[in-house]
Design an enzyme around this catalytic site. Structure first.
Site: not given
Ligand SMILES: Cc1cc2nc3c(=O)[nH]c(=O)nc-3n(C[C@H](O)[C@H](O)[C@H](O)COP(=O)(O)OP(=O)(O)OC[C@H]3O[C@@H](n4cnc5c(N)ncnc54)[C@H](O)[C@@H]3O)c2cc1C
Length: 515
Positions: A12, A33, A44, A46, A111, A206, A227, A273, A334, A358, A369, A374-375
């Site tokens: 990611g 994987k 993602a 937003g 947001e 994992d 979410h 949220r 989420h 994450e 959060r 997070s990004l």
């Protein structure tokens, strides 16, 4: 056994960005994987938060993040996050990510729980896809080695720390070992723990499960964000209706057409949220329905289709025109706030083992959060991981003595009663009902007993589904352990039997593997 300077697990944003930086300093192998672009990142919508607007500042961004985090964020980590954000955005732009602009300036959206517009987006609501595709192209161009369909099954640790990985080649079901100096886990989240989730099938916890088995500290597992607005149409696949839709003026309404959020919070539809998700569940329960409505029909249809092209097209493909009809939505699992405990350099308590994205718990999210942080977190701490490896030391985190609650959880538990054999569906239903948005002691005890028994039966991981089920059982169990211990409600963790937030619980829960 071949040896790389860096093995990075996950492709990611955290894995790809870190790999692109690390290749400047040594040999790099990325293991993933599925295919290179299978990850949470590409969904993602937003955007990504950074204080680059005129009326904004890192201090303001920090205040909003701390407020959302329910008094449990690590202020130093949040300071790092918000101060370094503009530079990491500049890095993404240099790598080729084209953020949306208006009159030549980056177009910033607002947001929930952000006090000013500060969300950069790309392709309208296709931010994650644009980032993932761009970084994927750069990775291929750079000739970094990567192995797809290669699932990490074990972290190799000896007295000197992490020294490599064992992985399963998914197609041939053969196992291999590779050594490394630095192992970086960027394995993402665990939404697949729950029956309803916005996460794709790779999000099975994992990294957390394997780090726990290897002896790493795991923190804040009781905090999982739900979410409030996942699309709820019969037979539609999981799909998120971004928070940005409410940021643009979308209004949540119950079955009577009442805009209910103002009854629950002065911030109404832009409340944090967890507040919106719990209000939604209560409205659904009152009306005995499985959804509420998100109404955006009062906005000019062209604004809706240009700002949210992906959401518009997806809903239309499901027979719903969101410019004329309110969208049926319901909460879904989420984002995992907890994870592998790291300091602000991505170091864990195991020498040479790092985590970012994450999968990691840097302390920036606390109990909840802030949207679009997070990004950003993946970039800020991914960069710091690589910086740390450059000083030549094999990093290991030393934490000052704090008042965290340390819990040792044995990886095998005595079997209690009769449990049906573990399946993914059973585990997801158990987690949704007993470790979901509203928890109590009875449900958590039931979940713990069942998950511990299943964990004992799932030690064999001969293929991808069995390895993932084992990892979900471990991750779910750590979540239930922490949720049972925390006898209060805070942020995303809500206990029906302990609804108050208590001063004495302003502390983290840190879990390690015990005997
Ligand atoms: C629908 C949706 C919308 C979102 N919207 C936003 C948003 O607008 N803004 C925002 O900031 N955040 C958003 N998020 C959250 C954000 O996308 C993620 O937190 C972030 O992308 C995580 O990046 P990552 O690199 O850590 O993990 P991921 O992107 O999930 O990547 C994890 C990688 O690890 C691999 N992997 C996992 N286990 C193994 C294993 N055992 N062996 C090998 N490989 C493995 C996976 O295959 C994957 O490649 C959203 C999330 C979702 C699901």
């Amino acid at each position: 056994m071949s040896v790389y300077d860096y093995i990075i697990v996950g492709s990611g944003i955290a894995g790809l960005y870190t790999a692109l930086l690390a290749r400047e300093h040594g040999s790099v192998l990325v293991l993933t994987k599925g295919s290179l672009d299978e990850c949470n990142t590409r969904y993602a919508q937003g955007g990504i938060a950074a204080a680059i607007g005129e009326d904004d500042s890192p201090d303001l961004h920090m205040d909003d993040t701390l407020k959302a985090g329910g008094d449990l964020c690590d202020p130093e980590a949040v300071r790092v996050l918000t101060e370094e954000a503009p530079d990491r955005i500049a890095d993404l732009i240099k790598l080729g990510v084209a953020f949306d602009t208006l009159n030549g300036e980056i177009n910033l959206a607002r947001e929930g729980a952000h006090s000013v517009p500060r969300i950069l987006h790309a392709g309208g609501d296709a931010t994650g896809e644009r980032i993932e595709t761009t970084l994927g192209v750069r990775l291929r161009e750079s000739r970094i080695s990567f192995l797809e369909n290669s699932l990490l099954t074990n972290i190799l640790v000896d007295e000197g720390g992490a020294r490599g990985v064992e992985y399963l080649e998914v197609g041939s079901r053969t196992r291999h070992q590779i050594g490394c100096t630095y192992l970086i886990l960027a394995t993402g989240g665990a939404g697949q723990l729950f029956r309803y989730t916005t996460n794709p099938s790779v999000a099975t916890g994992d990294g957390v499960a394997m780090a726990y088995l290897a002896g790493a500290e795991i923190m804040d597992m009781e905090f999982f964000q739900f979410h409030p607005t996942a699309l709820k149409l019969p037979d539609a696949p999981p799909f998120l209706i971004s928070e940005a839709v409410r940021g643009e003026g979308g209004i949540l309404k119950n079955s009577l057409g009442h805009a209910f959020m103002k009854d629950y919070s002065p911030q109404a539809d832009l409340a944090p949220r967890d507040v919106v998700a719990r209000a939604t569940v209560r409205e659904m329960r009152k009306a005995s329905t499985d959804h509420v409505l998100l109404d955006i029909t009062h906005l000019p249809s062209q604004r809706v289709t240009t700002r949210f092209p992906q959401i518009y097209r997806f809903c239309l493909s499901q027979g719903l025109d969101i410019t004329t009809t309110p969208i049926p939505v319901a909460p879904a699992a989420h984002y995992m706030m907890g994870g592998i405990r790291t300091n602000s350099w991505g170091e864990t308590n195991i020498k040479g083992l790092f985590a970012c994205g994450e999968a990691a718990c840097t302390g920036v999210h606390g109990a909840n959060r802030l949207a679009s942080n997070s990004l950003l977190e993946t970039l800020v701490f991914g960069k710091r991981v690589v910086e740390r490896t450059m000083d030549g030391s094999k990093g290991v985190a030393h934490y000052p003595k704090d008042d965290s609650l340390y819990l040792r959880v044995p990886d095998r538990a005595a079997l209690t009663g009769q449990n049906p054999p573990p399946t993914l569906e059973r585990l997801q239903s158990l987690m949704w009902e007993s470790v979901g948005m509203e928890r109590n002691e009875q449900g958590l005890m039931l979940a713990l007993g069942t998950l511990a028994a299943w964990q004992g039966q799932l030690s064999d991981h001969r293929d991808r589904p069995s390895a993932e089920l084992r990892n979900l059982a471990i991750t779910g169990r750590l979540m239930a352990e922490a949720a049972l211990l925390r006898r209060e409600s805070r942020g995303a963790h809500f206990r029906l039997d302990y609804p108050e937030t208590l001063m004495e619980w302003r502390r983290n829960i840190v879990i390690t593997r015990g005997e």
